[in-house]
Design an enzyme around this catalytic site. Structure first.
Site, PDB file in Angstrom:
ATOM      1  N   ASP A 277     -18.120   4.841  12.965  1.00  0.00           N
ATOM      2  CA  ASP A 277     -16.599   4.253  12.775  1.00  0.00           C
ATOM      3  C   ASP A 277     -16.120   3.795  12.156  1.00  0.00           C
ATOM      4  OD1 ASP A 277     -14.288   5.620  10.726  1.00  0.00           O
ATOM      5  OD2 ASP A 277     -13.830   7.568  12.215  1.00  0.00           O
TER       6      ASP A 277
ATOM      7  N   SER B  88     -13.426   1.577   9.611  1.00  0.00           N
ATOM      8  CA  SER B  88     -12.958   1.954   8.377  1.00  0.00           C
ATOM      9  C   SER B  88     -13.516   0.580   6.554  1.00  0.00           C
ATOM     10  CB  SER B  88     -11.710   0.818   8.756  1.00  0.00           C
ATOM     11  OG  SER B  88     -10.425   1.071   7.356  1.00  0.00           O
ATOM     12  N   ALA B  89     -13.204   1.485   5.552  1.00  0.00           N
ATOM     13  CA  ALA B  89     -13.542   0.894   4.634  1.00  0.00           C
ATOM     14  C   ALA B  89     -12.787  -0.194   3.626  1.00  0.00           C
ATOM     15  CB  ALA B  89     -13.330   1.717   3.355  1.00  0.00           C
ATOM     16  N   ASP B  90     -11.926  -0.839   5.108  1.00  0.00           N
ATOM     17  CA  ASP B  90     -10.739  -1.510   4.853  1.00  0.00           C
ATOM     18  C   ASP B  90     -12.002  -3.198   5.374  1.00  0.00           C
ATOM     19  OD1 ASP B  90      -8.864   0.002   4.984  1.00  0.00           O
ATOM     20  OD2 ASP B  90      -7.640  -0.449   6.473  1.00  0.00           O
TER      21      ASP B  90
ATOM     22  N   LYS C 118      -4.740  10.741   1.245  1.00  0.00           N
ATOM     23  CA  LYS C 118      -5.538   9.108   1.239  1.00  0.00           C
ATOM     24  C   LYS C 118      -6.806   9.221   0.807  1.00  0.00           C
ATOM     25  CE  LYS C 118      -7.132   7.108   6.229  1.00  0.00           C
ATOM     26  NZ  LYS C 118      -7.385   7.755   7.686  1.00  0.00           N
TER      27      LYS C 118
ATOM     28  N   LYS D  82      -4.065  -1.967  15.257  1.00  0.00           N
ATOM     29  CA  LYS D  82      -3.728  -2.039  16.906  1.00  0.00           C
ATOM     30  C   LYS D  82      -4.747  -1.431  17.393  1.00  0.00           C
ATOM     31  CE  LYS D  82      -0.797   1.207  15.053  1.00  0.00           C
ATOM     32  NZ  LYS D  82      -0.922   1.668  13.321  1.00  0.00           N
TER      33      LYS D  82
ATOM     34  N   GLU E 163       1.024  -0.966  -0.182  1.00  0.00           N
ATOM     35  CA  GLU E 163      -0.276   0.224   0.405  1.00  0.00           C
ATOM     36  C   GLU E 163       0.594   1.083   0.088  1.00  0.00           C
ATOM     37  OE1 GLU E 163      -1.210   1.845   3.330  1.00  0.00           O
ATOM     38  OE2 GLU E 163      -0.919   0.335   4.934  1.00  0.00           O
TER      39      GLU E 163
HETATM   40  N1  PSU Z   1      -3.138   1.114  10.854  1.00  0.00           N
HETATM   41  C1  PSU Z   1      -2.277   1.431  10.949  1.00  0.00           C
HETATM   42  N2  PSU Z   1      -1.224   2.313   9.787  1.00  0.00           N
HETATM   43  C2  PSU Z   1      -1.775   2.552   8.992  1.00  0.00           C
HETATM   44  C3  PSU Z   1      -2.972   1.944   8.426  1.00  0.00           C
HETATM   45  C4  PSU Z   1      -3.941   2.230   9.633  1.00  0.00           C
HETATM   46  O1  PSU Z   1      -1.841   1.090  11.619  1.00  0.00           O
HETATM   47  O2  PSU Z   1      -0.763   3.679   8.604  1.00  0.00           O
HETATM   48  C5  PSU Z   1      -3.468   2.514   7.340  1.00  0.00           C
HETATM   49  C6  PSU Z   1      -4.077   1.705   6.339  1.00  0.00           C
HETATM   50  O3  PSU Z   1      -4.050   2.544   4.752  1.00  0.00           O
HETATM   51  C7  PSU Z   1      -5.805   1.689   6.467  1.00  0.00           C
HETATM   52  C8  PSU Z   1      -6.064   2.705   6.336  1.00  0.00           C
HETATM   53  O4  PSU Z   1      -5.927   1.611   5.274  1.00  0.00           O
HETATM   54  O5  PSU Z   1      -5.453   4.037   7.453  1.00  0.00           O
HETATM   55  C9  PSU Z   1      -7.079   3.147   7.333  1.00  0.00           C
HETATM   56  O6  PSU Z   1      -7.773   4.475   7.706  1.00  0.00           O
HETATM   57  P1  PSU Z   1      -9.408   4.631   7.533  1.00  0.00           P
HETATM   58  O7  PSU Z   1      -9.713   4.562   8.992  1.00  0.00           O
HETATM   59  O8  PSU Z   1      -9.548   6.133   7.375  1.00  0.00           O
HETATM   60  O9  PSU Z   1     -10.439   3.596   6.731  1.00  0.00           O
HETATM   61 MN    MN Z   2     -12.982   6.437   9.178  1.00  0.00          MN
END
Ligand code: PSU
Ligand code: MN
Length: 299
Positions: free
Chosen positions: A135, A137-139, A85, A156, A24
Site C-alpha cells: 500500500d 500512497s499516490a503521493d 477523498k 507520521k 490541500e
Molecule cells: N497524512 C497525514 N494527514 C493527512 C493525510 C496524510 O498525516 O491528512 C492525507 C493527505 O491528503 C494525503 C493522504 O495525501 O492522506 C494520503 O492518503 P493515501 O495514503 O490513501 O494516499
Molecule cells: Mn493507500
C-alpha cells in the site's frame, strides 16, 4: 470532461507573478472533524497572507477541479459527509460522479502544477504503509513526476518511514530538512533517519528547485520542517498510540483509501486531542515556511 476552474484572485496573482501557496482539501474532508477543519484552513490561509503570499485551496466542487475554493465552498466541503477523498485515480472520475471532494497531496500537487503554482503547504505526506508495503500512497509517484515544492512535517510513523524514504530515493525526489538534519516524523521532530540535505534558508530551497529545473529533472522537491518544539509529542509517547491504531485498523479490516483517515481519527481520540493540537501547529508552521519560499521563488 471535468472542468478546471481557477479563481480570479489566483489567476490574477499568477499572471502578476505574485507568490501563491497551494493548500490541500483532503484535510478538510477527511483529516479534521468539523469545525476544526474550517478553522485550521482559515488560519493557514491567514498565515500565508500575513507572510505576503496568496493562499489557493484546491478541491473538487460538483465534479469540477477548483483552484482557489471560496470560504463558502470550504464551508460546504467541511460539512459534506459524502465528499469524496480524491486521489489521482479518482481525478478523471469526478466529472462523471459530480461530487464534491477533498484532494490528497498527490492530487493537489498535480493540480497546483497544472495551474502554474510552484509551492504547496501540507501536513504529512502519504507513503508506504506500516505492515502493508504493497500500500503505497499516490503521493510518492506524483512527487517523483511533478515539479513542485511541497512543504510538509515529514510523514507520521503510522507509515513505514524507512521504506517511504527508500521509495523517494529510488525515484529521485530530494528530501530537504528545514533547519534540521533529520527527517521529521510529523508529531515528533525526529525519526532517527537522515534527510538528503539540510537547508537553513529559503534561498537554498529555491537554489535546489532551480537546479532541478535547469537539469530538466521531472521530480518535485520535498521540504520537511519539524513541528515547533513546544507542540511536539515525543516519539516515545506517540508510538504506543500508533501501534494501537494500526492494530485496530488491521483487526477491523480497514484498508485502502480508508486507512489514513481511520488512523488519524483514532490518534486524536487516543491522545485526547493532543495530536490534533500538534497537527494544527505543524500545518501553520508549514504554511508560513511555504509562503516565505513562494515569495523568494518569484523575486
Ligand atoms: N497524512 C497525514 N494527514 C493527512 C493525510 C496524510 O498525516 O491528512 C492525507 C493527505 O491528503 C494525503 C493522504 O495525501 O492522506 C494520503 O492518503 P493515501 O495514503 O490513501 O494516499
Ligand atoms: Mn493507500
Amino acid at each position: 470532461m471535468a472542468d478546471f476552474h481557477i479563481a480570479q484572485e489566483i489567476q490574477q496573482a499568477l499572471d502578476a507573478r505574485q507568490p501563491v501557496v497551494a493548500l490541500e482539501s483532503a484535510l478538510i474532508t477527511h483529516g479534521f472533524a468539523y469545525p476544526a477543519n474550517i478553522d485550521i484552513t482559515r488560519r493557514m490561509a491567514e498565515a500565508i497572507r500575513a507572510a505576503g503570499a496568496v493562499p489557493a485551496v484546491i478541491g473538487i466542487w460538483r465534479g469540477a477541479v477548483c483552484v482557489g475554493l471560496s470560504d463558502t465552498q470550504v464551508q460546504v466541503l467541511a460539512t459534506d459527509t459524502t465528499a469524496a477523498k480524491v486521489s489521482v485515480r479518482d481525478l478523471p472520475l469526478i466529472g462523471v460522479r459530480g461530487v464534491h471532494g477533498g484532494t490528497t497531496v498527490a492530487t493537489t500537487t498535480l493540480l497546483a502544477h497544472r495551474a502554474g503554482i510552484r509551492v504547496f503547504a501540507t501536513g504529512g505526506i502519504g507513503g508506504v504503509h506500516r505492515g502493508h508495503p504493497e500500500d503505497i500512497s499516490a503521493d510518492l509517484p506524483v512527487l517523483a513526476s511533478t515539479p513542485l515544492i511541497v512543504v510538509c512535517a515529514g510523514a507520521k510513523s503510522i507509515l513505514d518511514l524507512p521504506r517511504t524514504l527508500e521509495y523517494l530515493e529510488t525515484w529521485g525526489v530530494p528530501v530537504l530538512g528545514w533547519q534540521t538534519d533529520e527527517f521529521p516524523a510529523f508529531y515528533s521532530r525526529t525519526s532517527g533517519l537522515p534527510v538528503d540535505q539540510r537547508v537553513d534558508s529559503t534561498d537554498q530551497v529555491v537554489d535546489v528547485f532551480q537546479a532541478q529545473r535547469a537539469l530538466r529533472l521531472p521530480q518535485g522537491l520535498l521540504v520537511a520542517a519539524p513541528i515547533p518544539a513546544e507542540d511536539e509529542v515525543p516519539a516515545a509517547e506517540i508510538e504506543p498510540l500508533i501501534a494501537q491504531a494500526v492494530a485496530e485498523a488491521d483487526a477491523q479490516g480497514v484498508s485502502g483509501r480508508a486507512i489514513t483517515p481511520f488512523i488519524l481519527a483514532r490518534m486524536v481520540a487516543l491522545s485526547e486531542a493532543r495530536t490534533k493540537h500538534a497537527n494544527e501547529s505543524l500545518l501553520l508552521n508549514n504554511a508560513r515556511i511555504a509562503a516565505q519560499i513562494a515569495r523568494n521563488s518569484v523575486d
